[in-house]
Every structure is written in structure tokens, then in C-alpha cells.
Design an enzyme around this catalytic site. Sequence first.
Site, PDB file in Angstrom:
ATOM      1  N   GLU A  63       7.019  14.539   5.589  1.00  0.00           N
ATOM      2  CA  GLU A  63       8.436  14.210   5.492  1.00  0.00           C
ATOM      3  C   GLU A  63       8.908  14.265   4.044  1.00  0.00           C
ATOM      4  O   GLU A  63       8.143  13.976   3.125  1.00  0.00           O
ATOM      5  CB  GLU A  63       8.681  12.796   6.045  1.00  0.00           C
ATOM      6  N   CYS A  96      -2.305   9.578   3.204  1.00  0.00           N
ATOM      7  CA  CYS A  96      -2.789   9.089   1.905  1.00  0.00           C
ATOM      8  C   CYS A  96      -3.987   8.191   2.148  1.00  0.00           C
ATOM      9  O   CYS A  96      -3.998   7.439   3.121  1.00  0.00           O
ATOM     10  CB  CYS A  96      -1.684   8.279   1.218  1.00  0.00           C
ATOM     11  N   CYS A 117      -2.736   1.409   0.392  1.00  0.00           N
ATOM     12  CA  CYS A 117      -1.920   0.256  -0.019  1.00  0.00           C
ATOM     13  C   CYS A 117      -1.431  -0.440   1.255  1.00  0.00           C
ATOM     14  O   CYS A 117      -0.958   0.221   2.177  1.00  0.00           O
ATOM     15  CB  CYS A 117      -0.733   0.711  -0.854  1.00  0.00           C
ATOM     16  N   CYS A 173      11.605   4.028   0.524  1.00  0.00           N
ATOM     17  CA  CYS A 173      10.294   3.970  -0.139  1.00  0.00           C
ATOM     18  C   CYS A 173       9.279   3.301   0.766  1.00  0.00           C
ATOM     19  O   CYS A 173       9.509   2.198   1.248  1.00  0.00           O
ATOM     20  CB  CYS A 173      10.366   3.123  -1.410  1.00  0.00           C
TER      21      CYS A 173
HETATM   22  N1  SAH Z   1       1.630   7.369  -4.009  1.00  0.00           N
HETATM   23  C1  SAH Z   1       2.557   7.210  -5.053  1.00  0.00           C
HETATM   24  C2  SAH Z   1       3.942   7.716  -4.715  1.00  0.00           C
HETATM   25  C3  SAH Z   1       4.488   7.421  -3.341  1.00  0.00           C
HETATM   26  S1  SAH Z   1       4.964   5.782  -3.003  1.00  0.00           S
HETATM   27  C4  SAH Z   1       2.606   5.754  -5.493  1.00  0.00           C
HETATM   28  O1  SAH Z   1       2.072   4.904  -4.791  1.00  0.00           O
HETATM   29  O2  SAH Z   1       3.142   5.506  -6.567  1.00  0.00           O
HETATM   30  C5  SAH Z   1       6.480   5.584  -3.905  1.00  0.00           C
HETATM   31  C6  SAH Z   1       6.822   4.126  -4.237  1.00  0.00           C
HETATM   32  O3  SAH Z   1       7.121   3.395  -3.029  1.00  0.00           O
HETATM   33  C7  SAH Z   1       5.654   3.381  -4.900  1.00  0.00           C
HETATM   34  O4  SAH Z   1       6.093   2.694  -6.049  1.00  0.00           O
HETATM   35  C8  SAH Z   1       5.227   2.388  -3.834  1.00  0.00           C
HETATM   36  O5  SAH Z   1       4.644   1.244  -4.410  1.00  0.00           O
HETATM   37  C9  SAH Z   1       6.524   2.120  -3.123  1.00  0.00           C
HETATM   38  N2  SAH Z   1       6.362   1.582  -1.751  1.00  0.00           N
HETATM   39  C10 SAH Z   1       5.357   1.801  -0.887  1.00  0.00           C
HETATM   40  N3  SAH Z   1       5.570   1.132   0.271  1.00  0.00           N
HETATM   41  C11 SAH Z   1       6.755   0.480   0.124  1.00  0.00           C
HETATM   42  C12 SAH Z   1       7.538  -0.347   0.987  1.00  0.00           C
HETATM   43  N4  SAH Z   1       7.151  -0.620   2.231  1.00  0.00           N
HETATM   44  N5  SAH Z   1       8.704  -0.850   0.504  1.00  0.00           N
HETATM   45  C13 SAH Z   1       9.131  -0.534  -0.735  1.00  0.00           C
HETATM   46  N6  SAH Z   1       8.455   0.269  -1.583  1.00  0.00           N
HETATM   47  C14 SAH Z   1       7.275   0.766  -1.164  1.00  0.00           C
HETATM   48 FE1  SF4 Z   2      -0.493   6.149  -0.934  1.00  0.00          FE
HETATM   49 FE2  SF4 Z   2      -0.226   3.647  -1.807  1.00  0.00          FE
HETATM   50 FE3  SF4 Z   2       1.512   5.526  -2.621  1.00  0.00          FE
HETATM   51 FE4  SF4 Z   2       1.522   4.652  -0.079  1.00  0.00          FE
HETATM   52  S1  SF4 Z   2       2.015   3.466  -1.909  1.00  0.00           S
HETATM   53  S2  SF4 Z   2       1.651   6.768  -0.744  1.00  0.00           S
HETATM   54  S3  SF4 Z   2      -0.682   4.301   0.291  1.00  0.00           S
HETATM   55  S4  SF4 Z   2      -0.695   5.453  -3.033  1.00  0.00           S
END
Ligand code: SAH
Ligand code: SF4
Length: 346
Positions: free
Chosen positions: A93, A113, A117, A335
Site C-alpha cells: 500500500e 516488515c 514493533c 501512520c
Molecule cells: N519502518 C520505518 C518507516 C515506516 S513507519 C520506521 O519504523 O520508521 C512510519 C512511522 O509510523 C514510524 O515513525 C512509526 O513509529 C510510526 N507508526 C507505526 N505504527 C503507528 C501507529 N499505529 N500510530 C502512529 N504511528 C505509528
Molecule cells: Fe516495521 Fe516497526 Fe516501521 Fe512498522 S514501525 S514498518 S514494524 S519498523
Amino acid sequence: MVQKQIKGLDLDELTLLCKGNNFSAFRARQLYHWMYRHGVSDVKQMDNLPSDMSTCMSNQYQFKTLEIENIQHSTSEDTKKILFKTHDEKFIESVSMIDKNLHTVCISSQVGCNVDCKFCATGLMGFSRNLSCGEIIDQIIEIRGLREEPITNVVYMGMGEPFLNYNEVIKSAKILHDPHGMNLGRNRITISTSGILPKIKQYISEGQPYKLAISLNATTDETRTGIIPINKKWTIEMIMKELAKYPSDKKNRIMLEYVLLKGVNDTMQDAERLASYANTLRCKVNVIPFNDIGNEFSRPDEQTINRFIGVLHKNQRHYQTLVRWSKGVDIDAACGQLSTARHDAP
Ligand code: SAH
Ligand code: SF4
């Protein structure tokens, strides 16, 4: 004949490919322009190529890596979520957001991924494979064809961990930035990482010009390891030490991202600690109130969010504070909400 993928090749690789087919290097530059500057994926439309080359290219090579499978529109903002299908029937997406005169596209770098997280829907779906440079770029090219507004910003904040697919991600950013490619300014391209330390080192030592965002998300190792397991290996201190080497300037500051999770990382002490980390760098602190993904986490109430931001403002010396109220929540495009688990199910 099995066609080979051509999208994602850089100018040197296209030059080799042309030479291998007895076409001059000049033709490689034309191909490069058509593919990246003009976003053309149909060889017939590349009308300055000789017809023998046109035939050879369309017989041997595939110029399009993705098909649009579905588009969802937000009802409250000008945000669209695009579901793409790859040639091997994987789904990814991307999100296109228009706000005033900015058109920001959020792209994926992997199918799923494996950083795991706990607060992220992409993490919950597991990992399938890396995207190629061509697949990364085609997300932008396809979105360009859907909208009249030119793309002003690209963020690598969709599905996946960009620094676990470092080479393809950097190669794609280079094509985006190249004046002969998509010609986006270096400050208009942001790569976000959860903290893959060896790759942060490499990125800084190579002097990559794009904006760097780090998902800090907690201010103690105990809390961070609980929500981002790789923190066990690459701790907050190790990351901060590395970031201190980043050559920030007025236009290019590191971004520290901080997803605010109720009862996990939202105390005033957290805000104080975040402020002291941020004050060691020239950076922007980007607070992202959590977006629901239907698990145990939730967003703090407004009062807590405002108090947290208040502490950040009060302590702010070398950083700026921004709050990112994510777009496209109604279509799960915000996000952390991107997941194609339902499409991958057998
Ligand atoms: N993998 C990379 C980029 C994708 S995530 C990373 O983790 O940085 C992009 C952003 O969205 C990251 O800062 C992450 O911490 C945040 N994010 C992930 N899950 C989220 C959620 N449920 N609510 C708000 N932000 C979130
Ligand atoms: Fe991957 Fe964590 Fe970024 Fe989600 S927030 S895309 S699990 S690195």
C-alpha cells in the site's frame, strides 16, 4: 520469451543494457528520461526511439512492475490509499495526501516488515520480501498518473523498514532526486528508520543527502525494547551517539519521531527526557498520536497530549516540535495502519 524487469535500472545499467543490444549510450539516456522523468511505461509512447529498438525493448523487457488493485478515498481529507499488486501477487500500500499546495506520497519499501514493533499494523503482518528499486519507484509513477497535482514530497514511511532494504531504497532515492530523473529536491525526500544502527552509520558516512527520520518512540531502553525489540541490540544511547555525527543544516535536520502511546511513553518525565535527547541535536521532534490498529495500545487523551507537547515546547532550545495528526484514519491509511495481511491470506 521470459521478459526481464527494466524499471529500477539506473543510467549506468541502462547504458550496459543498450550496448548489449547494440544500441548507443545516447539511447540509454532517452530510455531513462522516458521511464523516470516522464513516467512512461509503454514503449510505444517513447516516440523518439528507432522502431527496431522499440520492438526489441517491448519483446524483451517489462516496463511496469505494479498494477493498481484498489483505491480508497478519505471522506474528510484529500487522501487516497492505493493498493498495488506485484508480479508475484504480493500486495503493498501507498498513500497520497494533498494538503494546501503540498502533495506528499508515502511509499512502501518492503512487503510487510520483520522489525515487529508492537504498535504497528505492518509489523503484525510479518515479512514477505524486499521491494525492488523499480517497485519502489513505480508507486510514485502510478500515483503521478492518478492525480493532477505534481508530487512535492516523498516519504519512505509506508510498509517496511527502509534500512533493511538499504541498497534498493538508496538507489530509488537517487533516481527521485536526479534532475534527469524525477528531479525532487533532497529536502523533499525523507527516509524513516526504526533504528538499524549499522545502516544509520553507513547512511551518515556516505553523506546521503536525503532527510533522515528516526522512530525513537520511547525515552528509556526498557520501554523502547518492550515496543521495538531491536532496541535490545541497538539502544537509544547508541543511536543518539551516531546521530550526533549527522551534518545537520538549517534545511536538513534529523527528525525524531515519537508515537504517543497511552500509559506506555506519555508521562511528563518522558517528555522531559525526550527534550533533553533532542537538545543534543539540531532536529525536529515529530509527535504522532497513536493511530488505532485494534490491539492493546491506545492514544492518550487530548489533555495528556497537550501537556506532553507543552513540556517539549518549554524545554525547546535546539529543536522544533511538530505534532503529526495523521491523515486518512478513516481508510486505515494513517501512520502505522498499513497492512495487506487480508489480501495475502490464501
Ligand atoms: N519502518 C520505518 C518507516 C515506516 S513507519 C520506521 O519504523 O520508521 C512510519 C512511522 O509510523 C514510524 O515513525 C512509526 O513509529 C510510526 N507508526 C507505526 N505504527 C503507528 C501507529 N499505529 N500510530 C502512529 N504511528 C505509528
Ligand atoms: Fe516495521 Fe516497526 Fe516501521 Fe512498522 S514501525 S514498518 S514494524 S519498523
